[in-house]
Design an enzyme around this catalytic site. Structure first.
Site, PDB file in Angstrom:
ATOM      1  N   GLU B  43       0.843  -1.201   0.000  1.00 52.13           N
ATOM      2  CA  GLU B  43       0.000   0.000   0.000  1.00 52.13           C
ATOM      3  C   GLU B  43       0.880   1.255   0.000  1.00 52.13           C
ATOM      4  O   GLU B  43       0.613   2.206  -0.742  1.00 52.13           O
ATOM      5  CB  GLU B  43      -0.894  -0.035   1.247  1.00 52.13           C
ATOM      6  CG  GLU B  43      -1.712   1.217   1.452  1.00 52.13           C
ATOM      7  CD  GLU B  43      -2.073   1.407   2.923  1.00 52.13           C
ATOM      8  OE1 GLU B  43      -2.030   0.433   3.706  1.00 52.13           O
ATOM      9  OE2 GLU B  43      -2.369   2.559   3.293  1.00 52.13           O
ATOM     10  N   ASP B  47       0.702   3.807  -3.053  1.00 51.42           N
ATOM     11  CA  ASP B  47       0.293   5.183  -2.791  1.00 51.42           C
ATOM     12  C   ASP B  47       1.206   6.168  -3.514  1.00 51.42           C
ATOM     13  O   ASP B  47       0.745   7.131  -4.134  1.00 51.42           O
ATOM     14  CB  ASP B  47       0.336   5.415  -1.272  1.00 51.42           C
ATOM     15  CG  ASP B  47       0.179   6.875  -0.899  1.00 51.42           C
ATOM     16  OD1 ASP B  47      -0.953   7.373  -0.986  1.00 51.42           O
ATOM     17  OD2 ASP B  47       1.183   7.514  -0.547  1.00 51.42           O
ATOM     18  N   GLU B 119      -4.645   0.538  -3.270  1.00 49.90           N
ATOM     19  CA  GLU B 119      -3.264   1.040  -3.365  1.00 49.90           C
ATOM     20  C   GLU B 119      -2.274  -0.120  -3.354  1.00 49.90           C
ATOM     21  O   GLU B 119      -1.280  -0.106  -4.096  1.00 49.90           O
ATOM     22  CB  GLU B 119      -2.972   2.007  -2.213  1.00 49.90           C
ATOM     23  CG  GLU B 119      -3.704   3.331  -2.369  1.00 49.90           C
ATOM     24  CD  GLU B 119      -3.364   4.327  -1.285  1.00 49.90           C
ATOM     25  OE1 GLU B 119      -3.307   5.528  -1.586  1.00 49.90           O
ATOM     26  OE2 GLU B 119      -3.165   3.927  -0.112  1.00 49.90           O
TER      27      GLU B 119
END
Lengths: 228, 228
Positions: B43, B47, B119
């Site tokens: 993630e 991101d 993400e």
């Protein structure tokens, strides 16, 4: 508008990249005080590239570290203060195109102007080349810092780290000497030397305060000595 | 640990990417409640990739818009709520690997879990392929939203935008009907239909509250009708 004092050839040598379209570099060095077409869009682009490149580098370097520590390390590597140190190593301030107001008030030495310009340069290099090229450059600029960063501890400032390193070796504390103070009272720049016992090298740092110049000098010593 | 209810083939079809290493997708779908090896590192990586891709897309799409508006548009496109809507379109919740606790408390419907997983999937696709591939996918997922976003105005919520569009055409206001309420009292999911006068299409939205389900249904209508 202030024109660049020096040829951009020297700057390109320092950053390690020669532009195909030199206008992009000029654009990245143009502060909003100087021209309607300034570097803030490039800064916005460069900021996102820098975050991605550093995020990935830390992800690969620390395969067993959780995302909290990764995020914290990334923040410390892409913060304005760190960018300003890198930008000062490239003497970006000397090449900035500033409006009269900023020029008079010492804008070419202001940390935020330098760190923003460094991000803009990253954006400009990307537009002039590709993601692989700009990634390799950023990793080169950050090589020492990526080698020395560690997860899980609050990132200590350079002076503290240098002193702890010397203590560990039972050596004397470093001495910081002010070498030069440039500019008027309210817009001074300090040049400080960090002196280490039995080491004749000159570790110089610059900053808008004595404290910041000392930190920059300590950082220079850390890098030159390869302290982890 | 909950196993995926459905085959991952369907999910890969929805996201538009077939993994070479399916373990990466499983990893991206594993919540921290289920396993020590969970999706939060992916993630973190995803991101930063998403931010870069959206930053660049807006930079190219709006050559005359300043960095303030670009940043604001980027924030609205990469915020958790937007990611959750995209993730819900992919039914990511159905594929999540959750621990018993999260499973019982309806974690597979929780927005933050879905947006984090999306993400993580971006990070996983990047590791499985390259930046160009993941960029093309993200731009495809965001195609409508990138086409309709405008700078300089506060991004309005979907219900407001849909209503203003209909008002502009002197059409009746949309009607929102609750079609289904799933789950116990304290962990409900709402399915809402947005009905437009003279339009027999079913625009359905899901959400953990009636309000959120209505917004999702309005967003669905906006996308299907191609409202700018």
């Amino acid at each position: 508008m202030k024109q660049n004092k020096h040829s951009l050839i020297a700057l390109q040598k320092l950053i390690g990249y020669t532009f195909n379209n030199i206008d992009l570099l000029n654009h990245a060095l143009t502060h909003r005080s100087a021209n309607k077409i300034h570097n803030e869009r490039l800064e916005y682009l460069g900021d996102s590239i820098l975050s991605f490149v550093i995020a990935e580098a830390l992800f690969n370097r620390f395969p067993n570290v959780d995302e909290g520590d990764l995020s914290q390390m990334r923040s410390s590597l892409v913060c304005g203060e760190m960018l300003a140190i890198i930008g000062q190593n490239f003497s970006i301030g000397e090449y900035m195109i500033l409006g009269q107001g900023e020029l008079k008030s010492g804008g070419h030495r202001r940390e935020s102007i330098i760190s923003d310009a460094l991000e803009a340069i990253i954006g400009a290099i990307y537009l002039d080349s590709n993601i692989q090229t700009v990634k390799q450059l950023i990793l080169l600029w950050y090589q020492t810092r990526l080698n020395e960063i560690q997860p899980g501890i609050k990132q200590k400032d350079p002076k503290t780290r240098l002193q702890e390193y010397l203590q560990g070796l039972r050596l004397a504390r470093p001495v910081y000497l002010i070498i030069e103070v440039i500019g008027d009272d309210h817009e001074q720049e300090f040049v400080v030397q960090c002196k280490l016992d039995g080491d004749n090298n000159r570790y110089l740092g610059r900053g808008v305060s004595r404290r910041k110049a000392e930190q920059a000098a300590a950082q220079m010593a850390i890098e030159k000595l390869g302290i982890k």
